[in-house]
Design an enzyme around this catalytic site. Structure first.
Site, PDB file in Angstrom:
ATOM      1  N   GLY A  41       0.796  -1.228   0.000  1.00  0.00           N
ATOM      2  CA  GLY A  41       0.000   0.000   0.000  1.00  0.00           C
ATOM      3  C   GLY A  41       0.824   1.271   0.000  1.00  0.00           C
ATOM      4  O   GLY A  41       0.290   2.348  -0.230  1.00  0.00           O
ATOM      5  N   CYS A 250     -27.675  -9.341 -16.408  1.00  0.00           N
ATOM      6  CA  CYS A 250     -27.055  -9.046 -17.701  1.00  0.00           C
ATOM      7  C   CYS A 250     -28.023  -9.413 -18.820  1.00  0.00           C
ATOM      8  O   CYS A 250     -28.572 -10.520 -18.856  1.00  0.00           O
ATOM      9  CB  CYS A 250     -25.746  -9.819 -17.864  1.00  0.00           C
ATOM     10  SG  CYS A 250     -25.045  -9.665 -19.509  1.00  0.00           S
ATOM     11  N   CYS A 253     -26.125 -12.389 -21.086  1.00  0.00           N
ATOM     12  CA  CYS A 253     -25.768 -13.708 -20.553  1.00  0.00           C
ATOM     13  C   CYS A 253     -26.549 -14.055 -19.293  1.00  0.00           C
ATOM     14  O   CYS A 253     -26.439 -15.149 -18.777  1.00  0.00           O
ATOM     15  CB  CYS A 253     -24.267 -13.806 -20.298  1.00  0.00           C
ATOM     16  SG  CYS A 253     -23.724 -13.022 -18.768  1.00  0.00           S
ATOM     17  N   CYS A 275     -22.764  -7.204 -18.876  1.00  0.00           N
ATOM     18  CA  CYS A 275     -21.525  -7.381 -18.124  1.00  0.00           C
ATOM     19  C   CYS A 275     -20.459  -6.450 -18.684  1.00  0.00           C
ATOM     20  O   CYS A 275     -20.303  -6.342 -19.907  1.00  0.00           O
ATOM     21  CB  CYS A 275     -20.998  -8.805 -18.264  1.00  0.00           C
ATOM     22  SG  CYS A 275     -22.036 -10.053 -17.531  1.00  0.00           S
ATOM     23  N   CYS A 281     -18.634 -12.493 -20.244  1.00  0.00           N
ATOM     24  CA  CYS A 281     -19.987 -12.523 -20.794  1.00  0.00           C
ATOM     25  C   CYS A 281     -20.037 -13.430 -22.032  1.00  0.00           C
ATOM     26  O   CYS A 281     -20.929 -14.255 -22.175  1.00  0.00           O
ATOM     27  CB  CYS A 281     -20.422 -11.100 -21.150  1.00  0.00           C
ATOM     28  SG  CYS A 281     -22.179 -10.920 -21.483  1.00  0.00           S
TER      29      CYS A 281
END
Lengths: 313, 261
Positions: A41, A250, A253, A275, A281
């Site tokens: 980080g 979606c 899909c 998606c 997808c």
């Protein structure tokens, strides 16, 4: 990652070194990456180089990728989750030309995934590396313009100010409205911007099995999250962290657990949600999953190829 | 609060802005007990603000020692503390009210956020509690609660100053440094602010060091006065005594310069 230091530059296109950057630059960046991995980080400054595309288009991510990529690697590049957008296509082609590496659209087949704005829906595994393109590495910047003060805040772990920005959200919108670049604490020590990924992807970062590297080209910072590191999104006790929800699945899909993009279909107000991860997808559709609009799409396709009469026999 | 507790002790403090240059503060020593309000008066350029910055750990003095009674540790040299300890002190046990609210407030953060910042800085993570405390303090400084989500850049000068006070007092500091808290405010707003400050100081048993060039402010708020000229303290004593019976020629000049209406 194997990197060939004795690589014969003449073999690359137009005499460029393997993966565009010269070997000394790659060594410098690798040292910064090692430091970044050792301090999860923490933003490590590095000597960012000019890349043959403008700042903001992924120069930081490309320099990190160029420094870790080897001949045996397979590269996947996504932009907003999609493999076929301008930025993704061009960066993929850049490495095809300068490093002659194999490229793929399948998350599972890639050893390095360079990404902008998304973490792929398919889970990454140990041994893979995901490289994020970072526009603004400093999460405190919008509230504290002084760089020296920001560094002190990181150094002394004074992160109350970040909480103020979340407070402002709740005061104005009734909830934490920050939906991307949602600040996280890494390993309980450093406050980190997870880059403009949607907060939908934040929970994935926690205990992620793959190595995560972040490169900011304009700001010349590299940071990292080693595998299986604790990553916690900031929140309030009475306003806990929550990810986006959609009322629809979606349209192509039918997936109900992915990050969806809104697509405007016409000027009559019709729209669909699909998606954002285009490969995920497409694979689901190939596996036979369908959504609200896929039937119409399939019928239109079938009519076009003359297959709609075939099953009568 | 125990009026006998020694809160701040300053010994032979000097400050020079550049090596060998004139001293902005020269050889200043004094003590401050808890519950006491000390006024520092003097003309522009006499070193008042420099002294205040040295006392509040924001400007390392060239010479001398500033000791503060840390909770649970007793008198300690604040410049011997580590920087994070000093910064913690500044946002918990101390408050600093700046002359210009722009320096003391976050102008792009709402009033509630400004007051809540110190609470969040010391670990408060409950939105409802933080907001409740912010509302409480805005009421104490007589601000309209309807403005809690407005930004200070849309406030008047007097409101900004009151917000700054609320923001500093929310962590219940023991010592507050104020640099010209009424500077730039018109007299009626000044009077209300002074009234408020006097009430808060008495109610909370605060100690305060107030820098001002306005003798009326000093008369209203301060128990004791230090008169500065050219970086040195020329006279000090109880406020009434200094103002009613000035001994030093400069103090006499200062007192006689006040316009009588």
């Amino acid at each position: 990652m194997t990197t060939d230091a004795e690589f014969d530059g003449a073999a690359g296109e137009d005499g460029y070194n393997f993966a565009y950057l010269d070997e000394q630059t790659k060594r410098m960046i690798r040292r910064c990456i090692l430091k970044a991995v050792a301090l999860p980080g923490y933003q490590v400054p590095f000597g960012g180089r000019e890349m043959p595309l403008p700042y903001g288009w992924g120069t930081g991510g490309m320099q990190v990728t160029a420094s870790i990529i080897g001949r045996d690697d397979t590269l996947k590049v996504i932009d907003q989750g999609a493999d076929d957008t301008t930025n993704a296509v061009n960066i993929r082609r850049f490495f095809e030309r300068t490093a002659q590496v194999a490229t793929t659209e399948a998350t599972a087949e890639a050893s390095i995934v360079q990404t902008r704005h998304r973490v792929p829906e398919d889970p990454l595994v140990e041994g893979q590396i995901i490289v994020y393109q970072v526009p603004q590495p400093e999460p405190l910047r919008p509230l504290e313009p002084r760089e020296v003060e920001c560094r002190k805040m990181h150094g002394y772990r004074e992160y109350g100010l970040m909480q103020v920005s979340l407070y402002e959200d709740i005061a104005r919108f009734g909830e934490i409205a920050t939906s991307y670049s949602y600040p996280v604490m890494v390993n309980g020590r450093y406050l980190m911007s997870p880059t403009p990924i949607p907060k939908f992807d934040n929970p994935k970062l926690d205990g992620f099995p793959a190595l995560q590297l972040f490169g900011a080209g304009r700001e010349k910072r590299i940071y990292a999250i080693p595998p299986y590191t604790e990553v916690k999104s900031l929140d309030f006790d009475d306003h806990p962290f929550a990810v986006q929800q959609w009322e629809e699945d979606c349209a192509l899909c039918g997936a109900d657990d992915t990050f969806l993009d809104e697509v405007i279909l016409d000027d009559q107000g019709n729209r669909m949600f699909v998606c954002s991860d285009s490969h995920f997808c497409a694979r689901r559709r190939a596996e036979g999953h369908g959504g609200r609009l896929s039937e119409g799409a399939a019928k239109a396709y079938a009519a076009a190829v003359g297959a709609d009469r075939a099953p009568e026999a | 609060m125990d009026a006998e507790t020694l809160l701040l002790r300053v010994r032979n403090l000097s400050y020079a802005y550049a090596y060998g240059s004139l001293l902005a503060c020269s050889d200043i020593s004094f003590e401050l007990h808890s519950g006491e309000v000390l006024g520092i008066v003097g003309e522009s350029g006499s070193g008042k603000t420099t002294l205040l910055n040295c006392l509040s750990a924001r400007l390392t003095p060239t010479n001398g020692i500033v000791e503060y009674d840390l909770r649970g540790r007793g008198l300690a040299d604040i410049y011997a503390l580590s920087e994070p300890e000093r910064r913690l002190l500044l946002r918990t046990d101390w408050g600093v009210v700046m002359q210009n609210p722009r320096d003391g407030l976050r102008m792009n953060v709402s009033a509630g956020g400004n007051v809540g910042e110190r609470l969040m800085a010391v670990g408060a993570r409950h939105y409802g509690a933080i907001r409740g405390e912010a509302e409480d303090w805005l009421q104490k400084v007589e601000m309209d609660l309807g403005r809690i989500d407005d930004k200070p850049k849309h406030f008047s000068g007097g409101m900004q100053q009151r917000l700054q006070i609320a923001r500093n007092l929310v962590t219940k500091p023991r010592l507050v440094f104020m640099d010209e808290p009424t500077g730039g405010l018109d007299v009626s707003v000044q009077a209300r602010l002074l009234d408020l400050l006097r009430g808060l100081v008495r109610e909370l048993g605060l100690s305060a060091i107030i820098v001002t060039h306005d003798l009326a402010v000093a008369r209203l708020l301060a128990d004791r006065l230090m008169v500065m000229k050219d970086g040195a303290v020329v006279e000090s004593g109880l406020t009434d005594q200094v103002l009613d019976d000035p001994h030093h020629p400069y103090t006499q000049l200062l007192v006689s310069s006040v316009l009588q209406v």
